[in-house]
Write a protein that holds these residues in place. Structure first.
Motif, PDB file in Angstrom:
ATOM      1  N   PRO A 115       0.772  -1.232   0.000  1.00  0.00           N
ATOM      2  CA  PRO A 115       0.000   0.000   0.000  1.00  0.00           C
ATOM      3  C   PRO A 115       0.811   1.294   0.000  1.00  0.00           C
ATOM      4  O   PRO A 115       0.265   2.364  -0.196  1.00  0.00           O
ATOM      5  CB  PRO A 115      -0.802  -0.110   1.298  1.00  0.00           C
ATOM      6  N   SER A 116       2.098   1.226   0.188  1.00  0.00           N
ATOM      7  CA  SER A 116       2.927   2.414   0.345  1.00  0.00           C
ATOM      8  C   SER A 116       3.074   3.211  -0.954  1.00  0.00           C
ATOM      9  O   SER A 116       3.231   2.652  -2.034  1.00  0.00           O
ATOM     10  CB  SER A 116       4.318   2.009   0.849  1.00  0.00           C
ATOM     11  N   GLU A 117       3.071   4.515  -0.839  1.00  0.00           N
ATOM     12  CA  GLU A 117       3.325   5.405  -1.977  1.00  0.00           C
ATOM     13  C   GLU A 117       4.797   5.395  -2.364  1.00  0.00           C
ATOM     14  O   GLU A 117       5.172   5.854  -3.429  1.00  0.00           O
ATOM     15  CB  GLU A 117       2.891   6.834  -1.645  1.00  0.00           C
ATOM     16  N   HIS A 128       0.245  -5.629 -10.414  1.00  0.00           N
ATOM     17  CA  HIS A 128      -0.728  -4.639 -10.864  1.00  0.00           C
ATOM     18  C   HIS A 128      -0.435  -3.311 -10.161  1.00  0.00           C
ATOM     19  O   HIS A 128      -0.432  -3.250  -8.930  1.00  0.00           O
ATOM     20  CB  HIS A 128      -2.161  -5.076 -10.530  1.00  0.00           C
ATOM     21  N   SER A 129      -0.172  -2.266 -10.935  1.00  0.00           N
ATOM     22  CA  SER A 129       0.024  -0.928 -10.376  1.00  0.00           C
ATOM     23  C   SER A 129      -1.336  -0.272 -10.191  1.00  0.00           C
ATOM     24  O   SER A 129      -2.121  -0.193 -11.142  1.00  0.00           O
ATOM     25  CB  SER A 129       0.876  -0.068 -11.312  1.00  0.00           C
ATOM     26  N   LEU A 130      -1.619   0.193  -8.992  1.00  0.00           N
ATOM     27  CA  LEU A 130      -2.907   0.842  -8.749  1.00  0.00           C
ATOM     28  C   LEU A 130      -2.949   2.250  -9.331  1.00  0.00           C
ATOM     29  O   LEU A 130      -4.012   2.732  -9.702  1.00  0.00           O
ATOM     30  CB  LEU A 130      -3.206   0.875  -7.254  1.00  0.00           C
ATOM     31  N   THR A 182       7.727   3.881 -11.541  1.00  0.00           N
ATOM     32  CA  THR A 182       7.153   4.880 -10.656  1.00  0.00           C
ATOM     33  C   THR A 182       6.626   4.193  -9.403  1.00  0.00           C
ATOM     34  O   THR A 182       5.812   3.273  -9.500  1.00  0.00           O
ATOM     35  CB  THR A 182       5.999   5.632 -11.356  1.00  0.00           C
ATOM     36  N   ALA A 183       7.110   4.629  -8.238  1.00  0.00           N
ATOM     37  CA  ALA A 183       6.680   4.027  -6.973  1.00  0.00           C
ATOM     38  C   ALA A 183       5.206   4.338  -6.719  1.00  0.00           C
ATOM     39  O   ALA A 183       4.681   5.352  -7.178  1.00  0.00           O
ATOM     40  CB  ALA A 183       7.525   4.559  -5.830  1.00  0.00           C
ATOM     41  N   GLY A 184       4.562   3.469  -5.987  1.00  0.00           N
ATOM     42  CA  GLY A 184       3.167   3.672  -5.631  1.00  0.00           C
ATOM     43  C   GLY A 184       2.546   2.359  -5.221  1.00  0.00           C
ATOM     44  O   GLY A 184       3.178   1.304  -5.278  1.00  0.00           O
ATOM     45  N   PRO A 185       1.297   2.396  -4.788  1.00  0.00           N
ATOM     46  CA  PRO A 185       0.617   1.174  -4.356  1.00  0.00           C
ATOM     47  C   PRO A 185       0.556   0.146  -5.484  1.00  0.00           C
ATOM     48  O   PRO A 185       0.362   0.486  -6.647  1.00  0.00           O
ATOM     49  CB  PRO A 185      -0.783   1.653  -3.980  1.00  0.00           C
ATOM     50  N   ALA A 186       0.731  -1.115  -5.110  1.00  0.00           N
ATOM     51  CA  ALA A 186       0.703  -2.196  -6.088  1.00  0.00           C
ATOM     52  C   ALA A 186       0.122  -3.446  -5.446  1.00  0.00           C
ATOM     53  O   ALA A 186       0.129  -3.610  -4.229  1.00  0.00           O
ATOM     54  CB  ALA A 186       2.105  -2.483  -6.609  1.00  0.00           C
ATOM     55  N   VAL A 187      -0.370  -4.327  -6.298  1.00  0.00           N
ATOM     56  CA  VAL A 187      -0.909  -5.618  -5.871  1.00  0.00           C
ATOM     57  C   VAL A 187      -0.102  -6.691  -6.587  1.00  0.00           C
ATOM     58  O   VAL A 187       0.179  -6.579  -7.784  1.00  0.00           O
ATOM     59  CB  VAL A 187      -2.402  -5.743  -6.263  1.00  0.00           C
TER      60      VAL A 187
END
Length: 65
Positions: A2-4, A23-25, A52-57
């Motif tokens: 969940p981290s940005e 999967h990139s949110l 690009t960093a960000g939330p992912a599944v």
């Protein structure tokens, strides 16, 4: 994840082989990962493969025991 900031995270899996898909949110991008082989029940570390960093599944599907 969940981290940005795209931090590495740990999880414990049943030993075996797993198909990996990320999967990139943020960008809605989906990318396959390399097959993951887990030899024992020690924690493993994962990090999203996106530029690009960000939330992912991460979707893990067991393909062999």
């Amino acid at each position: 994840q969940p981290s940005e900031t795209g931090d590495t995270f740990s999880m414990t899996l049943t030993p075996g082989r797993y198909a990996v898909e990320w999967h990139s949110l943020g960008s809605r991008e989906t990318v396959p990962g390399t097959t993951l082989t887990v030899a024992d029940d020690n924690p493993i570390s994962l990090s999203a493969p996106f530029e690009t960093a960000g939330p992912a599944v991460v979707h893990l599907r067991r393909i062999a025991g």
